[in-house]
Design an enzyme around this catalytic site. Structure first.
Site, PDB file in Angstrom:
ATOM      1  N   ALA A  32      11.891   3.280  52.201  1.00 51.05           N
ATOM      2  CA  ALA A  32      11.373   4.388  51.588  1.00 51.05           C
ATOM      3  C   ALA A  32       9.809   4.733  51.914  1.00 51.05           C
ATOM      4  CB  ALA A  32      11.551   4.179  50.128  1.00 51.05           C
ATOM      5  N   HIS A  33       9.302   5.592  51.355  1.00 53.20           N
ATOM      6  CA  HIS A  33       8.311   6.202  51.944  1.00 53.20           C
ATOM      7  C   HIS A  33       7.024   5.269  51.450  1.00 53.20           C
ATOM      8  CE1 HIS A  33       7.838   8.861  47.799  1.00 53.20           C
ATOM      9  NE2 HIS A  33       7.927   7.449  47.466  1.00 53.20           N
ATOM     10  N   ASN A  34       6.081   5.391  52.261  1.00 51.07           N
ATOM     11  CA  ASN A  34       4.767   4.530  52.155  1.00 51.07           C
ATOM     12  C   ASN A  34       4.925   2.922  52.218  1.00 51.07           C
ATOM     13  OD1 ASN A  34       3.878   7.159  50.989  1.00 51.07           O
ATOM     14  ND2 ASN A  34       4.544   6.538  49.055  1.00 51.07           N
TER      15      ASN A  34
END
EC number: 2.3.1.191
Lengths: 351, 351, 351
Positions: free
Chosen positions: A239-241
């Site tokens: 997922a993001h980050n």
């Protein structure tokens, strides 16, 4: 398709001690049980030792210690599995893509493709992208605006990179992988989800491998970051980050939620899930299908889940599990009573 | 790539109260810890309040209550996270596709593409499909026969829609998503599986988002239905005949089995699995990796699974778990004995 | 899009006993609840029997036993669900691809495409590949070097086969599936992962179905093997060297680790995970999301996991679960004490 190479050449390539004729022809690799008289095999796992006596292999990669008493042809090496890994590439039937840009590829005018790169049919390379020397861009690949593939990378057919994805050197990406997809960012306004633009990118280190249909989302503001030497199997979700430390490996179907940070030299077995915003230290091993709901600060092995049972027995266990808190309270209660009774008993027997 | 906008423009766009110079130039967004002097940040989660004192942000989106005692530049808004969501789009470096049909796209003669739509290179649009105004069809997309994309939709490169998939307005679909695949329908004839044609379609509401490599199968007879405002993350599986209510959100790797019906405003965390033919009411939250094996009729939070432990401890727990039914019986037995003994004790002490 | 066929034609096609007018026009199929007066329905699951009284269906597929007392039009068949499966194909709106090679397809000079095969737009077929008669290769498909698709196969748009993938007859492959990806093989050299070339291929039997975004990796040395009649749903991961026996079915999101061997006529429900190097005998059924960590040698049903609870209750269960070994020891201890006390009690009452 088979390669042909001599036993002597293999010994030289590996720096191995050769026991047997240097001019023996080798056409491939196989397990001890299945190897034919033209194939080399190896003994890495001691439980396969029993197959040494009956193998038809042309020669076996062996540790010197394991070679004692073995009279057939062998290549003596300190780490047979690693030696097998090294020579496996000599027998790889994977076709090599021709250098140059296929006439059907669509390359933006201001994109840069090194003359020593290969771009397959129907690939599309967008504005400002940069493809370094020795890179293979497979058929049907899409390289988004300003994305970069470092030297020696290999992208299978049908890999998609959105814009602003920076990939290091010698990175292998399998079919169906998507790098830079828009992460799952929404703000809830009175029950309605409002999209948050995902304005960060993705940074991938050197010597990374990314499996079939694996997804690595772009960062919400800053980049999602994958360290050097990281190996990601198929069907993984990053997922993001998320940040993943160097040389960490994940087996298939792992899911890492947003902003999780994973250390170096970790191993996540298949189907593991991490909640978001937690931190895993270096050197952690998580067993298959474990649900990781908190940070891990000590190296070591971690697990969750329950062991498989015949379904009829399992239904009983699962039903009891729902009342485990009640059971624990009743056990405590019983301990108190028994303690009172036995103390009482003692007292009375003392009296 | 960076946009430039002034603090005053942001305040006006948001209807925010501005504390600071209206002409300050802003080039992006970042967290409180990482923001530079040209970037705006926000405080939404109280646990990050500690970073307010040291942030280098050009300005911070703050609730008026949180702004007390904060002397640096700020934009005061009722909901800073929502405000961040709204301005994030001003800084999105995502390239805008040019209006018109790319010369390499293959569009069937009887398909309709609005002149104000964009169709990317090597996209294929089949007979009877209809692409509305303001839609972007990415590179390598495939739009099957009679499928429809409503106004303002955005399809990333490499999205596949089979035939008879009806998509509402402003729908975002990420790369690798497949809508309308043939659901898993087979009748068993003496141990051999006979395929059931999947003759239904897919209906997607307005303002839906569908993540990377997510699959939504067509219905067996009627349509699979996704409500308005539904947000589906990456790697999700939606089986045939599923119905999902408006504004429900699912995190990555969720799997919904056939004919399940999910209410409105539900949230399914990552890795949740639902068996088929069950019904989940409105307002249900299911925590990560939960196995949902029965219908849920009351709003609220639901979970299954076990907590992570060091692997050595976990092996003991898991072994005991298999004998939980036996433990429960023994506990009951013990309670009876102790009850008898203590009653007996009482009786005897009474006597 | 609807087909039209008469009730008499359906009866003849099925060998069914017709109760009703042979010239009634039928345009589709639907459930008992939703069927209109032009649609045929069926009764397979006894729990839907209650809908027989009120269905508007043109006719219902019924077992003779279920037809007693039913006076509306019907088709009497021994297995209504199987009969539904068979006639479903008559109403399938799936477009039929035109025979021949689309002018935009790129076919290697030494590849063989049967004149009675269909190759879609932008498909790429590499050197030495062979496409048999009656095969459909969808738009955007990629068929790697020396790969073979047997007669009557149907590949949806965007299916990727690497090199040396051998597919049997009448195989259906949905969009996004990837066959022959490089399995997750690495040797660890002082903390750094060294790639092992995956030199085996993939062999797929006849009448196999492979779902959307499913991945089947090539073998490390020998082939990964999928038996005849195997049905794989969406988002499945089949690792290198796996062997799957004939007529085994797997629901979505299953993950099979490397070198696992699964028998014939097995059923794996959604989300099941198998560790590597284990063996599952014929006739095993594994319930959803079960973690299979050891070989199974007896046919039957198997499960793991815990039942869903409201989250607040679950947190208590999960916390107790971590101390289950301690609880078990305390229970044992208590049993000993109580045994001693009650024996003592008995002894004393005897004395």
């Amino acid at each position: 398709m088979t390669a042909t190479i001599t036993l002597g050449q293999l010994a030289e390539f590996l720096g191995a001690t050769l026991r047997g004729p240097a001019d023996k022809h080798i056409t491939g690799l196989a397990t001890l049980q299945e190897a034919g008289p033209d194939q080399v095999s190896f003994l890495a796992n001691p439980q396969y030792r029993k197959f040494l006596a009956t193998t038809h292999a042309a020669a076996v990669l062996l540790k010197p210690a394991d070679a004692e008493g073995y009279t057939a042809d062998a290549l003596l090496v300190p780490d047979p599995y690693l030696a097998y890994a090294r020579i496996s590439h000599l027998f790889d039937p994977k076709p090599k893509a021709p250098v140059g840009v296929h006439p059907t590829a669509v390359v933006a005018e201001d994109a840069f493709v090194d003359p020593a790169a290969s771009v397959g049919a129907y690939a599309v390379i967008e504005s400002g992208a940069r493809i370094a020397a020795g890179v293979t861009i497979g058929v049907h690949c899409y390289i988004g605006a300003r994305s970069v593939i470092g030297e020696g990378g290999w992208l299978a057919p049908r890999v998609t990179l959105y814009h602003d994805v920076r990939v290091g050197q010698r990175v292998v990406i399998q079919s169906g992988a998507v790098l830079g997809g828009e992460g799952f960012g929404f703000a809830n306004e009175k029950g309605v989800w409002q999209k948050i633009a995902q304005i960060g990118g993705v940074t991938i280190g050197d010597d990374v491998e990314i499996g079939v249909n694996t997804a690595i989302d772009r960062g919400a503001m800053d980049d999602t970051r994958i360290g050097n030497g990281v190996k990601l199997d198929n069907q993984i979700q990053i997922a993001h980050n998320v940040q993943i430390g160097d040389h960490t490996a994940m087996a298939a179907c792992v899911g890492i939620s947003g902003s999780a940070k994973i250390g170096k030299h970790c191993m996540l077995a298949g189907g593991v899930g991490l909640v978001g915003h937690i931190e895993i230290c270096d050197g952690v091993f998580v067993t298959g299908m474990t649900m990781v709901t908190r940070s891990i600060t000590e190296p070591g092995a971690y697990s969750s889940g329950t062991a498989m049972q015949p379904a009829a027995e399992w239904r009983k266990s699962a039903a009891r599990m729902r009342h485990l808190d009640d059971m624990a309270r009743r056990l405590q209660q019983l301990e108190k009573i028994v303690e009172a009774v036995t103390s009482g008993g003692k007292a009375s027997s003392d009296g």
